[in-house]
Design a protein around this motif. Structure first.
Motif, PDB file in Angstrom:
ATOM      1  N   SER A 145      28.105  34.502  39.053  1.00 51.68           N
ATOM      2  CA  SER A 145      28.129  35.635  37.680  1.00 51.68           C
ATOM      3  C   SER A 145      29.757  35.387  38.137  1.00 51.68           C
ATOM      4  N   PRO A 146      30.937  35.808  37.317  1.00 52.20           N
ATOM      5  CA  PRO A 146      32.195  35.982  37.352  1.00 52.20           C
ATOM      6  C   PRO A 146      32.294  37.373  38.530  1.00 52.20           C
ATOM      7  N   SER A 147      32.159  38.398  38.507  1.00 49.59           N
ATOM      8  CA  SER A 147      32.023  39.154  39.379  1.00 49.59           C
ATOM      9  C   SER A 147      31.472  39.190  40.893  1.00 49.59           C
ATOM     10  N   LYS A 148      30.501  38.228  41.635  1.00 43.63           N
ATOM     11  CA  LYS A 148      29.762  38.084  42.337  1.00 43.63           C
ATOM     12  C   LYS A 148      30.341  37.073  43.016  1.00 43.63           C
ATOM     13  N   GLN A 149      31.500  35.343  41.836  1.00 45.53           N
ATOM     14  CA  GLN A 149      31.465  34.570  42.960  1.00 45.53           C
ATOM     15  C   GLN A 149      32.610  34.510  44.142  1.00 45.53           C
ATOM     16  N   TYR A 150      33.113  35.546  44.292  1.00 43.80           N
ATOM     17  CA  TYR A 150      33.832  36.408  45.637  1.00 43.80           C
ATOM     18  C   TYR A 150      33.341  36.815  46.716  1.00 43.80           C
ATOM     19  N   SER A 151      31.852  37.214  46.117  1.00 47.88           N
ATOM     20  CA  SER A 151      30.783  38.150  46.431  1.00 47.88           C
ATOM     21  C   SER A 151      31.187  37.715  48.165  1.00 47.88           C
ATOM     22  N   SER A 152      31.131  39.088  48.460  1.00 48.29           N
ATOM     23  CA  SER A 152      31.298  38.674  50.760  1.00 48.29           C
ATOM     24  C   SER A 152      31.287  39.800  51.192  1.00 48.29           C
ATOM     25  N   ILE A 153      31.140  39.863  52.168  1.00 45.68           N
ATOM     26  CA  ILE A 153      30.617  41.012  53.553  1.00 45.68           C
ATOM     27  C   ILE A 153      32.105  40.589  54.332  1.00 45.68           C
ATOM     28  N   LEU A 154      31.988  42.649  54.678  1.00 41.94           N
ATOM     29  CA  LEU A 154      33.100  42.721  56.332  1.00 41.94           C
ATOM     30  C   LEU A 154      32.517  43.875  56.601  1.00 41.94           C
ATOM     31  N   ASN A 155      32.502  43.641  57.795  1.00 46.26           N
ATOM     32  CA  ASN A 155      31.959  43.958  58.897  1.00 46.26           C
ATOM     33  C   ASN A 155      32.606  44.383  59.963  1.00 46.26           C
ATOM     34  N   LEU A 156      32.158  44.602  61.076  1.00 42.34           N
ATOM     35  CA  LEU A 156      32.778  45.087  62.679  1.00 42.34           C
ATOM     36  C   LEU A 156      31.864  44.567  63.678  1.00 42.34           C
ATOM     37  N   LYS A 157      31.863  43.638  64.777  1.00 40.89           N
ATOM     38  CA  LYS A 157      30.801  43.147  65.587  1.00 40.89           C
ATOM     39  C   LYS A 157      31.611  43.437  66.797  1.00 40.89           C
TER      40      LYS A 157
END
Length: 431
Positions: A259-271
């Motif tokens: 869907s348009p709102s999820k086409q750039y979906s990502s997760i940014l974590n500190l590991k």
């Protein structure tokens, strides 16, 4: 008029008691009531309206205005916002994205604490462009962090918003090569600062750049190199589109449809002190970008490329999870997986009960997920079905949420973004 006392025990907890029955609230067994920040300005009027029924109306109305003014000055004070920022975490709200967005629709959130739908008392972004409201519909939410949500449109413009206070900030457009597509947009925020991260390009040629709210500038493009010394063998294709015949005989592309709102979906974590950004490639592989050390790699596939399934990523407790909806032996399953470095393989951590997931069979559903803390909200959509599910990932407990009816009309949502309701979340950063 019976005595009525408000006792503030912390910036998000309200305690009230009354010494006599009637129209006043009865004593609470747990002696505390949590209330949403979007209703702060409605709190005093609600309490005073009850008092008007038992006392002098004119006196109460004058008191109403004075107390509302005092309350507004309190919520705007630096001391109050500092006290709010010292609360380490709050139960998340989920900002819902309509399947058919309309610029005049008031935003809907799901309150995970109270387990109900709430309507925010403002329309998204309209006050930014009163002369041409139609242009506001081009902005779509693409990322969220802390108490902020980021909106984006195709011309490269970004808007960062605190959905509780409705304060917005328009960002400078990120100048880039229009031939280089954006693959992921992620956000990380603290009480007084935030940053955006864009990942662009085609595998294996990826770059990233960051926006810093303190300097109000975009950084330069930084090249990400493919890490070749992974102990797990991964596919080395360049993510080219392939086609295959489904079990129904239809020609299907291996590219995932978002869907348009999820086409750039990502997760940014500190590991381990390093910033890791995860996103899904166009063919459905999980790509991990180490922004600190400037390399990327791909995880092995959970299912073969020539399979029909729906997939999404969520973050919970600093961990990346893959949510997968697939069909097998005339039934459907919805499972949650995480990568186990110890066994160098995917490990299942949760699964929806078969009695709940079986109704998804044959519906050609799309799943869009978002996580916060131990909770995960799953939006399940197709032309035949629309459902919302809450999962406690730690306990593997699944609950189907009720439908959302706004103004006697059903609202259907395609995805959601989790955020903490924080009035102190700053869109400007520390200058």
């Amino acid at each position: 008029m019976p005595p009525f006392t408000l006792l503030f025990v912390n910036p998000i907890c309200l305690k009230y008691k009354t010494s006599s029955p009637g129209n006043f609230p009865q004593p609470l067994t747990n002696t505390s009531l949590y209330f949403p920040f979007s209703n702060l300005h409605e709190l005093q009027p609600a309490l005073l309206d009850s008092a008007m029924e038992a006392g002098d109306t004119m006196v109460c109305r004058r008191s109403h205005k004075r107390k509302c003014a005092r309350w507004k000055s309190v919520t705007d004070s630096a001391t109050f916002r500092l006290a709010c920022s010292q609360v380490p975490s709050r139960d998340p709200w989920f900002f819902m994205v309509d399947s058919q967005p309309h610029p005049t629709h008031q935003p809907i959130v799901f309150d995970s604490t109270e387990g109900n739908w709430k309507k925010l008392n403002h329309s998204p972004l309209l006050h930014l462009n009163q002369e041409n409201r139609d242009s506001c519909k081009d902005f779509i939410p693409v990322a969220a962090s802390g108490g902020l949500i980021c909106f984006h449109r195709a011309d490269g413009e970004f808007i960062v918003k605190n959905p509780v206070t409705a304060s917005c900030r328009r960002l400078e457009s990120a100048s880039r090569n229009p031939q280089t597509p954006i693959r992921a947009i992620s956000m990380m925020s603290k009480a007084e600062t935030f940053k955006l991260v864009l990942v662009s390009g085609e595998l294996p040629n990826l770059t990233f750049r960051e926006y810093n709210s303190t300097t109000d500038e975009w950084g330069e493009d930084i090249v990400l190199t493919r890490k070749a010394d992974r102990s797990v063998e991964t596919e080395t294709s360049d993510d080219c589109t392939q086609y295959f015949l489904s079990k129904c005989g239809n020609l299907v592309s291996t590219d995932i449809q978002r869907s348009p709102s999820k086409q750039y979906s990502s997760i940014l974590n500190l590991k381990d002190g390093e910033e890791i950004l995860y996103f899904l490639s166009s063919s459905g592989t999980v790509v991990a970008c180490n922004l600190t050390r400037r390399f990327f790699f791909e995880y092995p596939r959970l299912l073969p490329v020539f399979c029909e399934y729906s997939i999404d990523l969520v973050e919970s407790g600093g961990q990346m999870y893959v949510v997968l909806l697939s069909e097998f032996l005339e039934t459907a399953s919805l499972r949650v997986w995480t990568w186990d470095d110890g066994i160098q393989s995917w490990r299942q951590t949760a699964a929806m009960p078969p009695s709940m997931s079986h109704k998804f069979y044959g519906k050609k559903l799309d799943i869009n997920c978002t996580g916060a803390g131990k909770e995960m909200l799953v939006c399940v959509n197709s032309g035949q079905l629309c459902s919302y599910l809450m999962c406690n990932l730690a306990k593997n407990e699944w609950v189907e949420l009720p439908e959302c009816n706004s103004n006697q009309e059903g609202r259907e949502f395609v995805c959601a973004f989790s955020f903490e309701p924080r009035i102190e979340a700053s869109i400007w950063g520390r200058m």
